[in-house]
Design a protein around this motif. Structure first.
Motif, PDB file in Angstrom:
ATOM      1  N   ILE A 137      31.716 102.546  -4.053  1.00 52.69           N
ATOM      2  CA  ILE A 137      32.086 101.746  -2.980  1.00 52.69           C
ATOM      3  C   ILE A 137      31.839 100.521  -2.856  1.00 52.69           C
ATOM      4  CG2 ILE A 137      31.726 101.766  -0.333  1.00 52.69           C
ATOM      5  CD1 ILE A 137      31.301 105.074  -0.743  1.00 52.69           C
ATOM      6  N   LEU A 138      32.761  99.656  -2.756  1.00 50.66           N
ATOM      7  CA  LEU A 138      32.461  98.203  -2.770  1.00 50.66           C
ATOM      8  C   LEU A 138      32.363  97.357  -1.530  1.00 50.66           C
ATOM      9  CD1 LEU A 138      31.788  96.285  -4.997  1.00 50.66           C
ATOM     10  CD2 LEU A 138      34.342  96.219  -5.432  1.00 50.66           C
ATOM     11  N   LYS A 203      37.814  91.164  -3.874  1.00 51.82           N
ATOM     12  CA  LYS A 203      39.318  91.317  -3.961  1.00 51.82           C
ATOM     13  C   LYS A 203      39.734  91.224  -5.401  1.00 51.82           C
ATOM     14  CE  LYS A 203      40.506  88.817   0.331  1.00 51.82           C
ATOM     15  NZ  LYS A 203      40.886  87.338   0.963  1.00 51.82           N
ATOM     16  N   GLU A 204      39.109  90.574  -6.328  1.00 53.99           N
ATOM     17  CA  GLU A 204      39.200  90.299  -7.791  1.00 53.99           C
ATOM     18  C   GLU A 204      39.439  91.807  -8.483  1.00 53.99           C
ATOM     19  OE1 GLU A 204      37.392  88.525 -11.640  1.00 53.99           O
ATOM     20  OE2 GLU A 204      37.470  87.389  -9.950  1.00 53.99           O
ATOM     21  N   LEU A 205      38.158  92.514  -8.266  1.00 51.55           N
ATOM     22  CA  LEU A 205      37.965  93.884  -8.590  1.00 51.55           C
ATOM     23  C   LEU A 205      39.135  94.749  -8.244  1.00 51.55           C
ATOM     24  CD1 LEU A 205      35.473  92.714  -9.750  1.00 51.55           C
ATOM     25  CD2 LEU A 205      34.074  94.641  -9.255  1.00 51.55           C
ATOM     26  N   PHE A 206      39.436  95.068  -6.986  1.00 52.85           N
ATOM     27  CA  PHE A 206      40.314  95.681  -6.513  1.00 52.85           C
ATOM     28  C   PHE A 206      41.924  95.309  -7.067  1.00 52.85           C
ATOM     29  CE2 PHE A 206      37.585  97.003  -2.852  1.00 52.85           C
ATOM     30  CZ  PHE A 206      37.601  98.322  -2.993  1.00 52.85           C
ATOM     31  N   ALA A 207      41.847  94.163  -7.346  1.00 55.41           N
ATOM     32  CA  ALA A 207      43.188  93.407  -7.850  1.00 55.41           C
ATOM     33  C   ALA A 207      43.512  93.959  -9.353  1.00 55.41           C
ATOM     34  CB  ALA A 207      43.532  91.862  -7.568  1.00 55.41           C
ATOM     35  N   ASP A 208      42.518  94.285  -9.994  1.00 53.53           N
ATOM     36  CA  ASP A 208      42.632  94.711 -11.190  1.00 53.53           C
ATOM     37  C   ASP A 208      42.736  96.219 -11.276  1.00 53.53           C
ATOM     38  OD1 ASP A 208      41.853  95.569 -13.862  1.00 53.53           O
ATOM     39  OD2 ASP A 208      40.201  94.461 -14.151  1.00 53.53           O
ATOM     40  N   VAL A 209      43.894  96.855 -11.119  1.00 52.17           N
ATOM     41  CA  VAL A 209      44.349  97.893 -10.826  1.00 52.17           C
ATOM     42  C   VAL A 209      43.628  99.002 -12.004  1.00 52.17           C
ATOM     43  CG1 VAL A 209      46.384  99.770 -10.454  1.00 52.17           C
ATOM     44  CG2 VAL A 209      46.366  97.035  -9.433  1.00 52.17           C
ATOM     45  N   ASP A 210      43.745  98.752 -13.319  1.00 51.73           N
ATOM     46  CA  ASP A 210      43.110  99.497 -14.361  1.00 51.73           C
ATOM     47  C   ASP A 210      41.614  99.851 -14.017  1.00 51.73           C
ATOM     48  OD1 ASP A 210      45.516  99.437 -15.525  1.00 51.73           O
ATOM     49  OD2 ASP A 210      45.233  98.022 -16.881  1.00 51.73           O
ATOM     50  N   ASN A 216      37.151 104.413  -9.917  1.00 51.77           N
ATOM     51  CA  ASN A 216      37.364 104.886  -8.619  1.00 51.77           C
ATOM     52  C   ASN A 216      36.563 103.929  -7.562  1.00 51.77           C
ATOM     53  OD1 ASN A 216      38.467 107.367  -9.704  1.00 51.77           O
ATOM     54  ND2 ASN A 216      36.405 108.264  -9.904  1.00 51.77           N
ATOM     55  N   LEU A 217      37.169 102.771  -7.578  1.00 51.41           N
ATOM     56  CA  LEU A 217      36.527 101.842  -6.505  1.00 51.41           C
ATOM     57  C   LEU A 217      37.158 102.134  -5.277  1.00 51.41           C
ATOM     58  CD1 LEU A 217      36.793  98.054  -8.285  1.00 51.41           C
ATOM     59  CD2 LEU A 217      34.966 100.043  -8.171  1.00 51.41           C
TER      60      LEU A 217
END
Length: 475
Positions: A137-138, A203-210, A216-217
């Motif tokens: 969880i972020l 946002k950057e980490l969630f935008a990195d879909v892989d 499991n973010l």
């Protein structure tokens, strides 16, 4: 009940899919495909329900029994509210001059976010235990979200939580409520930046879909639909407490005044209104007034910088939930919303189309309060009632004191004054500090510093990878 992205570029998901998501893969936010409509008989029946019972009824409309059986849903909600200090969970204080204050802060961290996050934590654990799955969880926090999110998942074996706070921009109490939680699954980062800056690496980490998929973010900010869903209950409870009678030919109107930061709570109000609750909504902000400018002039544009105010949890320049409100008011026009939000993301400036602005200003009233206004409302409320308001609640009280009203009005109070001692002292008032908050200053603290110039997203990636590898080794 299925959930779709406000930008229309993602397949529909069920409640579990929306619960475990942050932003939708296309950058939008999940919303229910259809908003249930309630008739007068249902409102009449619900009018005598307690706050927890209202939460159960509302959640059952958005969470099918095939996914969470109703008995289980009831148990999860009861468990979520078991640590609240007030027997009714929330409480309405009726003060002089028609000032009704709905205290939403009787949870563990003395903030309204305990209400939705305690339920969300229970929903998460229910699905994770069923599937023997782990999530990371972020959370970015401007004050209260972080501590409420931590309390909702602390010690849980299926979840690790990573919280970014803006160092020195929360109150000491807010910061200590996060840094004093010494649990293996809690990871707090003190970032040298403001609330909007700490949102960027998230946002950057969630935008990195892989990466987001592999690890499991998920988010517990009010990006998460589950939080909006639970908060809809605030409006039904406030309405039933303040409406004079439901036995008139036309149901009476109640005005509800909502202190607003990221816009999750006011979004819940718009949904309650759409469901048929006869409420007039007013969104109130501090000097960071982008929502006020949007309602008044259709000007959804960033100011030059975030201003530090006494109502620090509302020091937000980009209230991301406005996208949900615009989607609702546009008749779920995801093509329009995608176009508008992409334009805003590029230029950070947006002039709403006339038709959409007309609908927005017809749905919401708005007001902006300066620090001087906040202090004035805190003092007046104390002088007239011997009642202490937090600076965020005082933004709503300022609206009440400055705007005459002809219908019943309820001001939502998002936090206890005890968390904002400096603001109370600035208003010349004496803080009343509960022993649980006093005890924080003597407790051990733990956090990781994020300095300017560091690649914050890269630091987070490394920590998330390490934690996940450890969990997999233990599983």
């Amino acid at each position: 009940m299925e959930y779709v992205s406000t930008r229309g570029g993602t397949r529909a998901v069920d409640f579990e899919g929306a619960l475990f998501s942050g932003y939708a893969p296309d950058g939008g936010l999940f919303m229910p495909q259809h908003i249930p409509s309630l008739d007068r008989d249902t409102l009449q029946r619900w009018s005598s329900l307690s706050y927890p019972e209202l939460v159960k009824e509302l959640c059952s409309l958005f969470v099918p029994a095939t996914l969470v059986p109703r008995n289980t849903l009831n148990e999860l909600v009861d468990r979520a509210f078991s640590r609240f200090r007030h027997k009714n969970v929330v409480h309405l204080s009726r003060l002089k001059d028609g000032l009704n204050v709905l205290e939403l802060w009787h949870g563990v961290t003395y903030a309204f976010k305990d209400l939705s996050l305690s339920c969300t934590g229970q929903f998460l654990q229910y699905f994770l235990e069923k599937k023997q799955k782990h999530v990371n969880i972020l959370v970015g926090t401007s004050g209260d979200t972080g501590s409420s999110a931590i309390e909702s998942v602390r010690g849980q074996k299926n979840m690790d939580i990573f919280v970014l706070l803006p160092k020195g921009l929360c109150t000491q109490t807010q910061e200590l409520q996060m840094t004093t939680v010494i649990e293996d699954n809690v990871h707090v980062f003190a970032a040298h930046g403001n609330s909007d800056e700490i949102d960027e690496p998230i946002k950057e980490l969630f935008a990195d879909v892989d990466f987001a998929g592999k690890y499991n973010l998920m988010s517990l900010n009010s990006v998460n639909w589950s939080r909006i869903m639970v908060q809809i209950a605030h409006y039904f409870y406030a309405y039933f407490q303040c409406a004079p009678s439901l036995n008139t030919s036309l149901l009476p109107m109640v005005e509800i005044v909502v202190p607003t930061g990221g816009g999750g709570n006011i979004t819940a109000g718009c949904i309650a209104q759409k469901m048929g609750l006869p409420i007039r909504l007013v969104t109130v902000v501090n000097s960071n007034d982008i929502i006020h400018r949007t309602v008044q002039n259709g000007d959804f544009s960033l100011a030059e910088s975030v201003k530090a105010t006494l109502a620090s949890a509302m020091d937000i320049q980009e209230p991301y939930n406005v996208e949900r409100i615009l989607w609702l008011l546009s008749g779920s026009d995801s093509h329009l919303i995608k176009t508008l939000m992409e334009q805003f993301n590029i230029s950070k400036r947006l002039k709403l189309p006339e038709d959409l602005h007309r609908k927005l200003s017809g749905t919401l009233g708005s007001c902006s309060a300066s620090d001087q206004d906040i202090v004035g409302a805190m003092r007046r409320c104390w002088e007239e009632n011997q009642y202490l308001l937090c600076p965020h609640s005082a933004v709503a009280a300022h609206y009440h004191y400055s705007q005459p009203h002809s219908i019943p009005r309820c001001c939502l109070a998002p936090a206890s004054a005890a968390k904002f001692q400096d603001a109370l002292l600035r208003a010349g008032l004496v803080p009343q500090i509960p022993p649980e908050i006093t005890a924080l200053t003597a407790m051990e603290t733990r956090s990781t510093s994020l300095e300017r110039g560091q690649d914050w997203a890269q630091v987070l990636r490394g920590q998330i990878e390490a934690v996940t590898q450890h969990w997999e080794a233990q599983a």
